[in-house]
Design a protein around this motif. Structure first.
Motif, PDB file in Angstrom:
ATOM      1  N   TYR A 186       0.840  -1.114   0.261  1.00 39.54           N
ATOM      2  CA  TYR A 186       0.000  -0.086   0.112  1.00 39.54           C
ATOM      3  C   TYR A 186       0.851   1.355  -0.136  1.00 39.54           C
ATOM      4  CZ  TYR A 186      -3.297  -3.662   1.680  1.00 39.54           C
ATOM      5  OH  TYR A 186      -3.840  -4.775   1.777  1.00 39.54           O
ATOM      6  N   ARG A 187       2.100   1.077  -0.013  1.00 42.75           N
ATOM      7  CA  ARG A 187       3.031   2.557  -0.258  1.00 42.75           C
ATOM      8  C   ARG A 187       3.773   2.526  -1.340  1.00 42.75           C
ATOM      9  NH1 ARG A 187       3.871   1.002   5.737  1.00 42.75           N
ATOM     10  NH2 ARG A 187       2.808   2.500   7.134  1.00 42.75           N
ATOM     11  N   THR A 188       3.705   1.605  -2.181  1.00 36.42           N
ATOM     12  CA  THR A 188       4.786   1.627  -3.644  1.00 36.42           C
ATOM     13  C   THR A 188       4.140   2.561  -4.258  1.00 36.42           C
ATOM     14  OG1 THR A 188       3.073   0.163  -4.690  1.00 36.42           O
ATOM     15  CG2 THR A 188       5.215  -0.802  -3.464  1.00 36.42           C
ATOM     16  N   PHE A 189       5.070   3.088  -5.303  1.00 37.50           N
ATOM     17  CA  PHE A 189       4.751   4.522  -5.961  1.00 37.50           C
ATOM     18  C   PHE A 189       3.656   3.949  -7.164  1.00 37.50           C
ATOM     19  CE2 PHE A 189       5.321   7.300  -9.858  1.00 37.50           C
ATOM     20  CZ  PHE A 189       5.512   8.418  -9.114  1.00 37.50           C
ATOM     21  N   ASP A 190       3.816   2.820  -7.765  1.00 35.34           N
ATOM     22  CA  ASP A 190       2.903   2.461  -8.537  1.00 35.34           C
ATOM     23  C   ASP A 190       1.908   1.280  -7.874  1.00 35.34           C
ATOM     24  OD1 ASP A 190       3.824   3.666 -10.930  1.00 35.34           O
ATOM     25  OD2 ASP A 190       5.450   2.222 -10.947  1.00 35.34           O
ATOM     26  N   PRO A 191       0.616   1.369  -8.193  1.00 34.82           N
ATOM     27  CA  PRO A 191      -0.370   0.489  -7.294  1.00 34.82           C
ATOM     28  C   PRO A 191      -0.059  -1.076  -8.158  1.00 34.82           C
ATOM     29  CG  PRO A 191      -1.457   1.651  -9.132  1.00 34.82           C
ATOM     30  CD  PRO A 191      -0.308   2.182  -9.182  1.00 34.82           C
ATOM     31  N   ARG A 192       0.851  -1.641  -7.208  1.00 37.94           N
ATOM     32  CA  ARG A 192       1.070  -3.130  -7.494  1.00 37.94           C
ATOM     33  C   ARG A 192       1.092  -4.098  -6.352  1.00 37.94           C
ATOM     34  NH1 ARG A 192       0.716  -0.851 -11.433  1.00 37.94           N
ATOM     35  NH2 ARG A 192       1.863  -0.826 -13.544  1.00 37.94           N
ATOM     36  N   PRO A 193       0.609  -5.394  -6.530  1.00 40.15           N
ATOM     37  CA  PRO A 193       0.938  -6.279  -5.310  1.00 40.15           C
ATOM     38  C   PRO A 193       2.269  -6.614  -4.838  1.00 40.15           C
ATOM     39  CG  PRO A 193       0.571  -7.462  -7.606  1.00 40.15           C
ATOM     40  CD  PRO A 193       0.332  -6.023  -7.794  1.00 40.15           C
ATOM     41  N   VAL A 194       2.216  -6.747  -3.453  1.00 42.62           N
ATOM     42  CA  VAL A 194       3.737  -7.105  -3.057  1.00 42.62           C
ATOM     43  C   VAL A 194       3.784  -8.577  -2.708  1.00 42.62           C
ATOM     44  CG1 VAL A 194       5.356  -6.660  -1.197  1.00 42.62           C
ATOM     45  CG2 VAL A 194       3.858  -4.833  -2.444  1.00 42.62           C
ATOM     46  N   ALA A 195       5.063  -9.377  -2.760  1.00 41.25           N
ATOM     47  CA  ALA A 195       4.987 -10.780  -2.483  1.00 41.25           C
ATOM     48  C   ALA A 195       6.444 -10.898  -1.975  1.00 41.25           C
ATOM     49  CB  ALA A 195       4.691 -11.663  -3.460  1.00 41.25           C
TER      50      ALA A 195
END
Length: 392
Positions: free
Chosen positions: A249-258
């Motif tokens: 929820y804090r990445t520059f682009d809205p991407r999932p984190v894994a």
């Protein structure tokens, strides 16, 4: 009437005394885990690992009532300065030559060297290092915990199945973070994913939980992740637990984190309830007033493996138990949908990998369509043709 009483008395006096159960002592050799965690929910419990072994011993003793066996645990918690080899010797002196080991890789090797001399057998329930299963493999160590390669492959299979094949990889600055990053690189190559760019998060120290933390990370994480080539998912390699928890929820682009945050590969999760796991979770919570973590479950499983081997061989001898565990006859149920077995070439336990977001298990690998000529579980981690292990 007197004659009947006399006959009954004579019968009981003539009956042979019940044999004492065979006692099997199992050591739990464990080192403290860092309390520097990003989340207060991840602080290690005082009985971390030990609780799982105690539950496993209780389960073994349920069967032992009928087989004439009794299982005991001996806790041996060592601090950062104590010699693991000396701790193995103390446990062996107390009669425990079967030892559940929650140790880092260097200390596990030191323990294994002493165990070899003493005829003891170690069950690795925490160290994920590939070297322990490859060039540094030992004949007196059984690996219950999955390797980094198995964990990485479990996650990669799902991401490839989802067609999220373009990754931004961000790794920490500690050696174990680089080893985890290497596992993800190898896994991406193995299954056809592409790492579009790698970035480094430098650990500069400081408190990981502070009053100003949310403000600082809300500013730092977008800067860390901006300007990257187009990617589908951000992979965090942060075994040191320094930064990954800040990424969702804090990445520059809205991407999932894994990886080390977001969707996390693990051998066990407190949210796992399939295949009857709910009853194990409930019993653990009732007994220890917390959820079962991966180390707890690995220790429980190690204890159950010992109990299964002891039951099948009707023995407490380390050599006989070891021989059974690495034989084709051995398998064990573990609430994961399939029975688990050992890879004879490096003594790693084959097992599915759970993919969890911390609240539910999203999926379980191996994924559909990833096939293997022997076992689909062998699609996770290094396979026999790739191994460098020569058990010694």
């Amino acid at each position: 009437m007197r004659r009947l009483v006399a006959l009954c008395l004579a019968f009981f006096l003539a009956a042979p005394a019940q044999a004492e159960p065979l006692t099997i002592k199992v050591g739990v050799l464990r080192e403290p885990h860092s309390r520097e965690t990003l989340s207060i929910l991840d602080l290690p419990a005082a009985d971390d690992t030990l609780a799982g072994a105690l539950m496993g011993a209780a389960d073994d003793n349920t069967t032992g009532k009928f087989t004439g066996q009794r299982f005991e645990t001996i806790d041996a918690k060592i601090d950062d300065r104590e010699d693991a080899g000396a701790a193995v010797e103390r446990l062996a002196g107390e009669g425990a030559r079967l030892i559940i080991a929650d140790l880092s890789a260097p200390r596990l090797l030191a323990a294994a060297e002493r165990a070899k001399v003493l005829g003891a057998l170690l069950f690795n329930v925490s160290a994920p290092d590939e070297s322990l299963r490859e060039q540094d493999c030992r004949a007196d160590v059984i690996h219950v915990a999955p390797s980094r390669a198995m964990l990485a492959d479990g996650l990669t299979q799902y991401l490839v199945w989802k067609k999220w094949s373009r990754w931004l990889l961000i790794k920490g600055s500690h050696p174990e973070d680089e080893r985890l990053a290497a596992a993800y690189r190898a896994s991406a190559k193995k299954f056809g994913a592409k790492i579009v760019e790698e970035r480094l998060f430098e650990d500069t120290g400081g408190g990981r939980r502070s009053d100003s933390g949310s403000v600082q990370t809300q500013r730092q994480m977008p800067v860390l992740t901006q300007g990257a080539p187009s990617y589908d998912v951000l992979i965090a390699a942060d075994e040191s637990d320094v930064f990954a928890g800040y990424l969702p929820y804090r990445t520059f682009d809205p991407r999932p984190v894994a990886g080390s945050a977001g969707l996390v590969p693990t051998s066990w999760d407190g949210a796992h309830e399939q295949w009857g796991a709910q009853q194990l979770q409930n019993r653990f919570t009732q007994s220890f007033h917390r959820t079962m973590n991966a180390r707890d479950n690995n220790a429980w499983l190690a204890m159950r493996m010992i109990g299964e081997a002891a039951t099948r061989t009707a023995s407490s001898e380390t050599e006989k138990l070891h021989a059974y565990l690495v034989s084709p006859d051995f398998s064990i149920a573990a609430f994961k949908g399939v029975r688990l077995t050992l890879r004879p070439w490096n003594q790693q336990l084959r097992q599915p990998i759970l993919l969890s977001d911390g609240r539910i298990v999203v999926s379980v690998s191996p994924q559909e369509g990833f096939l293997h000529q022997t076992s689909e579980l062998d699609t996770l981690g290094l396979d026999k043709p790739e191994t460098k292990c020569r058990l010694q």
